[in-house]
Design a protein around this motif. Structure first.
Motif, PDB file in Angstrom:
ATOM      1  N   VAL A   1      -5.142 -23.070   0.394  1.00 38.48           N
ATOM      2  CA  VAL A   1      -5.910 -23.246   1.633  1.00 38.48           C
ATOM      3  C   VAL A   1      -6.409 -24.688   1.748  1.00 38.48           C
ATOM      4  CG1 VAL A   1      -8.016 -22.579   2.861  1.00 38.48           C
ATOM      5  CG2 VAL A   1      -6.581 -20.822   1.786  1.00 38.48           C
ATOM      6  N   LYS A   2      -7.061 -25.177   0.714  1.00 44.98           N
ATOM      7  CA  LYS A   2      -7.615 -26.535   0.755  1.00 44.98           C
ATOM      8  C   LYS A   2      -6.500 -27.575   0.874  1.00 44.98           C
ATOM      9  CE  LYS A   2     -11.033 -29.519  -1.432  1.00 44.98           C
ATOM     10  NZ  LYS A   2     -12.081 -29.604  -2.476  1.00 44.98           N
ATOM     11  N   LYS A   3      -5.372 -27.330   0.193  1.00 42.73           N
ATOM     12  CA  LYS A   3      -4.250 -28.266   0.286  1.00 42.73           C
ATOM     13  C   LYS A   3      -3.789 -28.414   1.735  1.00 42.73           C
ATOM     14  CE  LYS A   3      -2.407 -27.368  -4.361  1.00 42.73           C
ATOM     15  NZ  LYS A   3      -1.289 -26.779  -5.129  1.00 42.73           N
ATOM     16  N   ALA A   4      -3.665 -27.287   2.420  1.00 43.08           N
ATOM     17  CA  ALA A   4      -3.210 -27.330   3.814  1.00 43.08           C
ATOM     18  C   ALA A   4      -4.223 -28.039   4.704  1.00 43.08           C
ATOM     19  CB  ALA A   4      -2.970 -25.912   4.319  1.00 43.08           C
ATOM     20  N   VAL A   5      -5.504 -27.758   4.492  1.00 43.02           N
ATOM     21  CA  VAL A   5      -6.549 -28.370   5.311  1.00 43.02           C
ATOM     22  C   VAL A   5      -6.542 -29.880   5.155  1.00 43.02           C
ATOM     23  CG1 VAL A   5      -9.044 -28.563   5.680  1.00 43.02           C
ATOM     24  CG2 VAL A   5      -8.018 -26.312   5.296  1.00 43.02           C
ATOM     25  N   LEU A   6      -6.464 -30.357   3.915  1.00 42.85           N
ATOM     26  CA  LEU A   6      -6.527 -31.799   3.674  1.00 42.85           C
ATOM     27  C   LEU A   6      -5.269 -32.528   4.140  1.00 42.85           C
ATOM     28  CD1 LEU A   6      -8.310 -31.930   0.197  1.00 42.85           C
ATOM     29  CD2 LEU A   6      -9.276 -32.275   2.482  1.00 42.85           C
ATOM     30  N   GLU A   7      -4.170 -31.823   4.292  1.00 42.68           N
ATOM     31  CA  GLU A   7      -2.968 -32.435   4.839  1.00 42.68           C
ATOM     32  C   GLU A   7      -3.106 -32.716   6.333  1.00 42.68           C
ATOM     33  OE1 GLU A   7       0.656 -30.353   4.082  1.00 42.68           O
ATOM     34  OE2 GLU A   7       0.372 -30.357   1.908  1.00 42.68           O
TER      35      GLU A   7
ATOM     36  N   ASP B   1     -10.691 -19.419  24.742  1.00 39.36           N
ATOM     37  CA  ASP B   1     -10.911 -18.132  24.102  1.00 39.36           C
ATOM     38  C   ASP B   1     -11.190 -18.307  22.620  1.00 39.36           C
ATOM     39  OD1 ASP B   1     -10.506 -16.464  26.386  1.00 39.36           O
ATOM     40  OD2 ASP B   1      -8.349 -16.824  26.241  1.00 39.36           O
ATOM     41  N   LEU B   2     -11.266 -17.182  21.912  1.00 45.98           N
ATOM     42  CA  LEU B   2     -11.454 -17.176  20.465  1.00 45.98           C
ATOM     43  C   LEU B   2     -10.168 -16.672  19.824  1.00 45.98           C
ATOM     44  CD1 LEU B   2     -14.369 -16.679  21.817  1.00 45.98           C
ATOM     45  CD2 LEU B   2     -15.038 -15.885  19.553  1.00 45.98           C
ATOM     46  N   ILE B   3      -9.922 -17.089  18.582  1.00 41.77           N
ATOM     47  CA  ILE B   3      -8.725 -16.627  17.888  1.00 41.77           C
ATOM     48  C   ILE B   3      -9.003 -16.535  16.393  1.00 41.77           C
ATOM     49  CG2 ILE B   3      -7.753 -18.957  17.625  1.00 41.77           C
ATOM     50  CD1 ILE B   3      -4.969 -17.645  18.165  1.00 41.77           C
ATOM     51  N   LYS B   4      -8.425 -15.511  15.768  1.00 47.22           N
ATOM     52  CA  LYS B   4      -8.565 -15.353  14.318  1.00 47.22           C
ATOM     53  C   LYS B   4      -7.187 -15.179  13.706  1.00 47.22           C
ATOM     54  CE  LYS B   4     -11.194 -13.300  10.638  1.00 47.22           C
ATOM     55  NZ  LYS B   4     -10.262 -12.700   9.707  1.00 47.22           N
ATOM     56  N   PHE B   5      -6.903 -16.004  12.709  1.00 45.83           N
ATOM     57  CA  PHE B   5      -5.660 -15.900  11.957  1.00 45.83           C
ATOM     58  C   PHE B   5      -5.962 -15.170  10.651  1.00 45.83           C
ATOM     59  CE2 PHE B   5      -4.777 -19.312  14.861  1.00 45.83           C
ATOM     60  CZ  PHE B   5      -3.408 -19.190  15.140  1.00 45.83           C
ATOM     61  N   GLY B   6      -5.481 -13.945  10.530  1.00 45.59           N
ATOM     62  CA  GLY B   6      -5.801 -13.106   9.381  1.00 45.59           C
ATOM     63  C   GLY B   6      -6.862 -12.102   9.789  1.00 45.59           C
ATOM     64  N   VAL B   7      -6.435 -10.931  10.234  1.00 49.01           N
ATOM     65  CA  VAL B   7      -7.369  -9.924  10.763  1.00 49.01           C
ATOM     66  C   VAL B   7      -7.833  -8.963   9.687  1.00 49.01           C
ATOM     67  CG1 VAL B   7      -7.559  -7.965  12.363  1.00 49.01           C
ATOM     68  CG2 VAL B   7      -6.361 -10.048  13.069  1.00 49.01           C
ATOM     69  N   TYR B   8      -6.956  -8.639   8.752  1.00 45.21           N
ATOM     70  CA  TYR B   8      -7.158  -7.619   7.731  1.00 45.21           C
ATOM     71  C   TYR B   8      -7.616  -6.321   8.398  1.00 45.21           C
ATOM     72  CZ  TYR B   8      -8.053  -5.603   3.140  1.00 45.21           C
ATOM     73  OH  TYR B   8      -8.034  -4.801   2.038  1.00 45.21           O
ATOM     74  N   LYS B   9      -8.834  -5.860   8.148  1.00 45.64           N
ATOM     75  CA  LYS B   9      -9.264  -4.577   8.719  1.00 45.64           C
ATOM     76  C   LYS B   9     -10.166  -4.730   9.944  1.00 45.64           C
ATOM     77  CE  LYS B   9      -8.464  -1.853   4.588  1.00 45.64           C
ATOM     78  NZ  LYS B   9      -9.002  -0.895   3.604  1.00 45.64           N
ATOM     79  N   GLY B  10     -10.264  -5.942  10.460  1.00 44.11           N
ATOM     80  CA  GLY B  10     -10.873  -6.132  11.768  1.00 44.11           C
ATOM     81  C   GLY B  10     -12.359  -6.422  11.807  1.00 44.11           C
ATOM     82  N   GLY B  11     -13.015  -6.572  10.659  1.00 43.05           N
ATOM     83  CA  GLY B  11     -14.463  -6.747  10.653  1.00 43.05           C
ATOM     84  C   GLY B  11     -14.947  -7.974  11.401  1.00 43.05           C
ATOM     85  N   SER B  12     -14.300  -9.117  11.172  1.00 40.94           N
ATOM     86  CA  SER B  12     -14.764 -10.361  11.795  1.00 40.94           C
ATOM     87  C   SER B  12     -14.525 -10.372  13.297  1.00 40.94           C
ATOM     88  CB  SER B  12     -14.064 -11.568  11.159  1.00 40.94           C
ATOM     89  OG  SER B  12     -14.418 -11.689   9.808  1.00 40.94           O
TER      90      SER B  12
ATOM     91  N   ASP C   1      -5.659 -16.980   3.456  1.00 39.90           N
ATOM     92  CA  ASP C   1      -5.567 -17.075   1.989  1.00 39.90           C
ATOM     93  C   ASP C   1      -4.486 -18.005   1.440  1.00 39.90           C
ATOM     94  OD1 ASP C   1      -7.604 -15.138   1.849  1.00 39.90           O
ATOM     95  OD2 ASP C   1      -6.134 -13.517   1.962  1.00 39.90           O
ATOM     96  N   LEU C   2      -3.423 -18.225   2.176  1.00 41.76           N
ATOM     97  CA  LEU C   2      -2.280 -18.957   1.634  1.00 41.76           C
ATOM     98  C   LEU C   2      -2.034 -20.284   2.352  1.00 41.76           C
ATOM     99  CD1 LEU C   2       0.208 -15.972   1.225  1.00 41.76           C
ATOM    100  CD2 LEU C   2      -1.318 -16.941  -0.506  1.00 41.76           C
ATOM    101  N   TYR C   3      -1.303 -21.157   1.669  1.00 41.17           N
ATOM    102  CA  TYR C   3      -1.006 -22.495   2.182  1.00 41.17           C
ATOM    103  C   TYR C   3      -0.246 -22.456   3.505  1.00 41.17           C
ATOM    104  CZ  TYR C   3       1.475 -26.947   2.574  1.00 41.17           C
ATOM    105  OH  TYR C   3       2.007 -28.118   3.050  1.00 41.17           O
ATOM    106  N   GLU C   4       0.876 -21.755   3.552  1.00 48.22           N
ATOM    107  CA  GLU C   4       1.734 -21.780   4.737  1.00 48.22           C
ATOM    108  C   GLU C   4       1.015 -21.260   5.972  1.00 48.22           C
ATOM    109  OE1 GLU C   4       4.483 -23.169   5.286  1.00 48.22           O
ATOM    110  OE2 GLU C   4       5.213 -23.650   3.275  1.00 48.22           O
ATOM    111  N   GLY C   5       0.330 -20.134   5.834  1.00 44.32           N
ATOM    112  CA  GLY C   5      -0.376 -19.568   6.980  1.00 44.32           C
ATOM    113  C   GLY C   5      -1.479 -20.475   7.480  1.00 44.32           C
ATOM    114  N   THR C   6      -2.227 -21.078   6.556  1.00 36.04           N
ATOM    115  CA  THR C   6      -3.305 -21.994   6.939  1.00 36.04           C
ATOM    116  C   THR C   6      -2.740 -23.212   7.663  1.00 36.04           C
ATOM    117  OG1 THR C   6      -4.603 -21.298   5.005  1.00 36.04           O
ATOM    118  CG2 THR C   6      -5.243 -23.361   6.068  1.00 36.04           C
ATOM    119  N   LYS C   7      -1.646 -23.755   7.139  1.00 36.85           N
ATOM    120  CA  LYS C   7      -1.030 -24.925   7.757  1.00 36.85           C
ATOM    121  C   LYS C   7      -0.495 -24.592   9.156  1.00 36.85           C
ATOM    122  CE  LYS C   7       2.442 -28.515   7.005  1.00 36.85           C
ATOM    123  NZ  LYS C   7       3.528 -29.015   6.126  1.00 36.85           N
TER     124      LYS C   7
END
Length: 229
Positions: A203-209, A65-76, A168-174
């Motif tokens: 965000v980038k810190k979490a990705v590179l970890e 399936d597809l999944i999105k972390f961070g929906v905000y107002k649902g556009g994506s 947007d944030l480190y913890e959520g991205t990780k």
């Protein structure tokens, strides 16, 4: 004055008067405050690129399936679900969000002053109404809460062909990446928003970890990773 309130007032002021006021008082209003429920927030060319990658995934018949972390107002998630519906493809789109604004930032994040309170609490029912208006509510599963609380509630053996992390944030991205990496199907794609942002540096810190930099592709500020095996 609260920027969200300023923007709401500005929307109902006649344009000539609004232009006059701007000469004396013109605060930075983040784009996040200007988007309505169900509307796209990302630039059009970024969305087109993502949908092109999604089409490649679907053409390869990648499982999951597809999944999105961070929906905000649902556009994506609306865009993803409409795309699936147009191709008559039966996959679910999971959308995880606090629907209460950004969680507390960690010491690995840096948020500029003008962005503070720029992600106000979203009403999950408003998002659901937008999905209904767009006629895609049958494909989307919304889950409210912190990722650490909602991730365990996802179907235990779920696999994913396409994921989009926009929190947007480190913890959520990780947390999102730790969950996804082992659950992506071969040739599945993870997109990560704000990878090159000077504002959302966590965000980038979490990705590179969690991902080797040499395997990260970048397109107009967004990173994407393709699972090879």
């Amino acid at each position: 004055m609260n920027k969200e309130l300023i923007y709401k007032i500005a929307k109902v002021i006649p344009k000539p008067l609004r232009n006059l006021i701007k000469k004396f008082y013109n605060p930075i209003i983040p784009q996040t405050l200007k988007v309505n429920y169900g509307e796209r927030l990302m630039p059009e060319e970024n969305e087109k690129f993502m949908l092109d990658k999604l089409k490649e995934v679907l053409d390869h018949k990648v499982e999951g399936d597809l999944i999105k972390f961070g929906v905000y107002k649902g556009g994506s998630i609306v865009s993803f679900a409409k795309f699936l519906k147009g191709l008559n493809i039966n996959k679910k789109v999971y959308g995880l969000d606090t629907f209460e604004g950004l969680p507390k930032a960690s010491n690995k994040d840096k948020i500029p002053d003008y962005y503070k309170n720029a992600m106000p609490e979203n009403e999950i029912n408003e998002v659901k109404e937008a999905l209904s208006r767009k006629k895609v509510n049958d494909k989307i599963v919304l889950m409210k809460g912190l990722f650490k609380d909602t991730i365990p509630k996802l179907p235990e053996n779920n696999k994913y062909c396409f994921a989009y992390i926009d929190c947007d944030l480190y913890e959520g991205t990780k947390e999102a990446l730790e969950y996804l990496i082992q659950r992506m199907s071969k040739k599945g794609v993870i997109f990560i928003d704000d990878y090159t942002s000077s504002n959302w540096i966590g965000v980038k810190k979490a990705v590179l970890e969690l991902l080797p930099e040499r395997k990260i592709n970048v397109y107009k500020g967004q990173a994407y990773w393709i699972k090879i095996n």
